[in-house]
Design a protein around this motif. Sequence first.
Motif, PDB file in Angstrom:
ATOM      1  N   UNK A   3       0.847  -1.197   0.000  1.00 59.66           N
ATOM      2  CA  UNK A   3       0.000   0.000   0.000  1.00 59.66           C
ATOM      3  C   UNK A   3       0.885   1.252   0.000  1.00 59.66           C
ATOM      4  N   UNK A   4       0.263   2.391  -0.325  1.00 59.20           N
ATOM      5  CA  UNK A   4       0.991   3.659  -0.270  1.00 59.20           C
ATOM      6  C   UNK A   4       1.452   3.907   1.164  1.00 59.20           C
ATOM      7  N   UNK A   6       1.681   5.768   4.029  1.00 58.67           N
ATOM      8  CA  UNK A   6       1.130   6.973   4.676  1.00 58.67           C
ATOM      9  C   UNK A   6       1.014   6.645   6.162  1.00 58.67           C
ATOM     10  N   UNK A 114     -15.099   1.259  13.090  1.00 58.64           N
ATOM     11  CA  UNK A 114     -14.088   2.317  13.221  1.00 58.64           C
ATOM     12  C   UNK A 114     -14.686   3.523  13.934  1.00 58.64           C
ATOM     13  N   UNK A 117     -15.468   7.167   9.441  1.00 60.82           N
ATOM     14  CA  UNK A 117     -15.066   6.607   8.153  1.00 60.82           C
ATOM     15  C   UNK A 117     -13.662   7.086   7.793  1.00 60.82           C
ATOM     16  N   UNK A 118     -12.843   6.175   7.311  1.00 57.36           N
ATOM     17  CA  UNK A 118     -11.468   6.475   6.893  1.00 57.36           C
ATOM     18  C   UNK A 118     -10.597   6.954   8.052  1.00 57.36           C
ATOM     19  N   UNK A 120      -8.454   5.097  11.038  1.00 63.90           N
ATOM     20  CA  UNK A 120      -8.039   3.734  11.387  1.00 63.90           C
ATOM     21  C   UNK A 120      -8.506   3.343  12.781  1.00 63.90           C
ATOM     22  N   UNK A 121      -8.978   2.116  12.923  1.00 59.83           N
ATOM     23  CA  UNK A 121      -9.387   1.646  14.234  1.00 59.83           C
ATOM     24  C   UNK A 121      -8.167   1.151  15.009  1.00 59.83           C
ATOM     25  N   UNK A 124      -6.040  -4.637  16.571  1.00 61.03           N
ATOM     26  CA  UNK A 124      -5.143  -5.321  15.652  1.00 61.03           C
ATOM     27  C   UNK A 124      -5.857  -6.453  14.908  1.00 61.03           C
ATOM     28  N   UNK A 126      -9.812  -8.208  13.756  1.00 59.18           N
ATOM     29  CA  UNK A 126     -11.237  -7.904  13.596  1.00 59.18           C
ATOM     30  C   UNK A 126     -11.949  -9.097  12.982  1.00 59.18           C
TER      31      UNK A 126
ATOM     32  N   UNK B  92      -6.261   4.028   0.217  1.00 59.67           N
ATOM     33  CA  UNK B  92      -5.325   3.332   1.114  1.00 59.67           C
ATOM     34  C   UNK B  92      -5.420   1.817   1.066  1.00 59.67           C
ATOM     35  N   UNK B  93      -6.614   1.323   0.755  1.00 59.90           N
ATOM     36  CA  UNK B  93      -6.865  -0.109   0.920  1.00 59.90           C
ATOM     37  C   UNK B  93      -6.176  -0.973  -0.142  1.00 59.90           C
ATOM     38  N   UNK B 153     -13.128   2.327   1.771  1.00 60.11           N
ATOM     39  CA  UNK B 153     -13.397   2.920   3.090  1.00 60.11           C
ATOM     40  C   UNK B 153     -13.823   1.879   4.120  1.00 60.11           C
ATOM     41  N   UNK B 155     -13.736  -0.547   6.818  1.00 57.91           N
ATOM     42  CA  UNK B 155     -12.646  -0.800   7.767  1.00 57.91           C
ATOM     43  C   UNK B 155     -12.285  -2.283   7.852  1.00 57.91           C
ATOM     44  N   UNK B 156     -13.194  -3.152   7.435  1.00 60.13           N
ATOM     45  CA  UNK B 156     -12.936  -4.595   7.525  1.00 60.13           C
ATOM     46  C   UNK B 156     -11.677  -4.962   6.730  1.00 60.13           C
ATOM     47  N   UNK B 157     -11.511  -4.338   5.573  1.00 60.49           N
ATOM     48  CA  UNK B 157     -10.298  -4.609   4.790  1.00 60.49           C
ATOM     49  C   UNK B 157      -9.309  -3.444   4.835  1.00 60.49           C
ATOM     50  N   UNK B 158      -9.813  -2.231   5.055  1.00 64.65           N
ATOM     51  CA  UNK B 158      -8.919  -1.061   5.105  1.00 64.65           C
ATOM     52  C   UNK B 158      -7.937  -1.181   6.281  1.00 64.65           C
ATOM     53  N   UNK B 159      -8.481  -1.606   7.433  1.00 66.06           N
ATOM     54  CA  UNK B 159      -7.641  -1.688   8.628  1.00 66.06           C
ATOM     55  C   UNK B 159      -7.116  -3.099   8.884  1.00 66.06           C
ATOM     56  N   UNK B 160      -7.584  -4.056   8.096  1.00 67.81           N
ATOM     57  CA  UNK B 160      -7.184  -5.447   8.334  1.00 67.81           C
ATOM     58  C   UNK B 160      -6.961  -6.154   7.001  1.00 67.81           C
ATOM     59  N   UNK B 161      -5.783  -6.013   6.503  1.00 69.67           N
ATOM     60  CA  UNK B 161      -5.414  -6.614   5.210  1.00 69.67           C
ATOM     61  C   UNK B 161      -5.717  -8.113   5.193  1.00 69.67           C
ATOM     62  N   UNK B 162      -5.555  -8.744   6.374  1.00 74.86           N
ATOM     63  CA  UNK B 162      -5.721 -10.203   6.439  1.00 74.86           C
ATOM     64  C   UNK B 162      -7.167 -10.636   6.168  1.00 74.86           C
ATOM     65  N   UNK B 163      -8.115  -9.709   6.229  1.00 75.63           N
ATOM     66  CA  UNK B 163      -9.518 -10.078   5.983  1.00 75.63           C
ATOM     67  C   UNK B 163      -9.880 -10.107   4.500  1.00 75.63           C
TER      68      UNK B 163
END
Lengths: 254, 249
Positions: A3-4, A6, A114, A117-118, A120-121, A124, A126, B92-93, B153, B155-163
């Motif tokens: 990913x980029x 950031x 989260x 929106x957009x 980060x939560x 570690x 989910x 980002x995702x 956007x 968060x299931x995949x944005x914040x957790x690549x493993x999902x």
Amino acid sequence: MARAEIAARTLRTDRWWLPPLTTFVGLLLISIYAAFRTFQGDFYWVDQYHYLTPMYSPCLTEECIPAASHFGQWFPALPGFLTPPVIIIPFLLGFRITCYYYRKAYYRAAWASPPACAVAEPHSKYTGETRFPLIAQNLHRYFFYAASILLLINIYDAILAFGTGVGLGNIILLVNVGLLAAYTLSCHSCRHIAGGRLKHFSKHPVRYWMWTQISKLNNRHMLLAWTSLIFVCLTDLYVALVASGTISDLRFIN
Amino acid sequence: MSYQGKFRVWRGDDSGGALEDFTVEVNEGEVVLDIIHRLQATQAPDLAVRWNCKAGKCGSCSAEINGRPRLMCMTRMSVFEESETITVTPMRTFPIIRDLVTDVSFNYTKAREIPSFAPPKDLAPGEYRMQQVDVERSQEFRKCIECFLCQNTCHVVRDHEENKEAFSGPRFLMRVAELEMHPLDTADRVDQAQDEHGLGYCNITKCCSEVCPEHIHITDNALIPMKERVADRKYDPIVWLGNKLFRRP
């Protein structure tokens, strides 16, 4: 490919933290008030005007004031600090907790999953609603059935209170059941049961009509969730103030 | 009515990158994509950006503007203060290719995992007959322009690549809902949605609906109805019994 790169948790420049904070504070204040009134065990019935707070309806244990037990006293007096509402509160709470709107509200506000929106939560890992305990959110429809029965009882109470005349308390009880009915009917499970689960609306015109009307209410589910919740507390507060003699009921007739 | 606007644009590739500052002329009536094009024409000719229609219909110019997932061509400059520094970053995702361009092939993989429309076997193309009232629910989902902002956007995949393996994302769960609600589709989409596309991961926080440039009610009209259908099938003994005893609607 990666990913980029950031580093910032979010690049949002608006006050994204305000809605979850407001929701959290709102839900916290209401929870504190509801807990206090539940365990207070008093000032829930105005004998003179037959006002019963929705938080104690139906009052089903032997420590209830007999006149407030419109449906009888099915259970013995509860031990210790337990009060009559602990029998019905799990159903009311369950309905709100598993509600699709409240889920959004507290997942964002209390669990930051989260937070917005957009943004980060912080967690570690989910797994969402795929496993216990959150898989139990699928029981929402059962809480909807239970809440519908309690709503009918609240409507009965509100109508019964008109037997002594008309006062401000009657109007408050009436508005309260109106808002509760609108919130309950606007529920996503209700929308599904009424007609959403059908594949052919054209074969079920009545259910299609019901689905259409519920869909209109469903658009305002969040608004109804908050207004009905706040108004239940205000209704309870009014009954408590009248029952404790702090204020007297404003009477229009009688 | 033009002014010199301050911008920070992410530049780089999968080996690294950073936000770079630029000052670019902004004219009345322009959108963010116009500024990116001017930046490309005047100061950074090698800036990579994906775009096509400039009308909010092709879904190509998805990016994050001041941290919010948006289409660059549909974000008017007039919504910002002239003194504001506007940050433009790639989604980002998804893996970065270069600058503002990401590799969105995750979405194509997920699209291919959904079995296509399955009409009744005895019905030939051209013989399909449906009533408008039966198809209009799924028509809402056909407005999707596949900008993948909802996928980005979520968060299931944005914040957790493993999902990413287990979860198809809102766009494709909506596609499953579209087929499930189609009056002539005969495939069983309900178990698929939960077991193969990860519907259970969705915690209905509605970010997909919030960012959708087509204003599709993804959560209320697709994801929640699918969750309810899954509840019918898997978590509701009364419906299960009813389906055993009576014909399903």
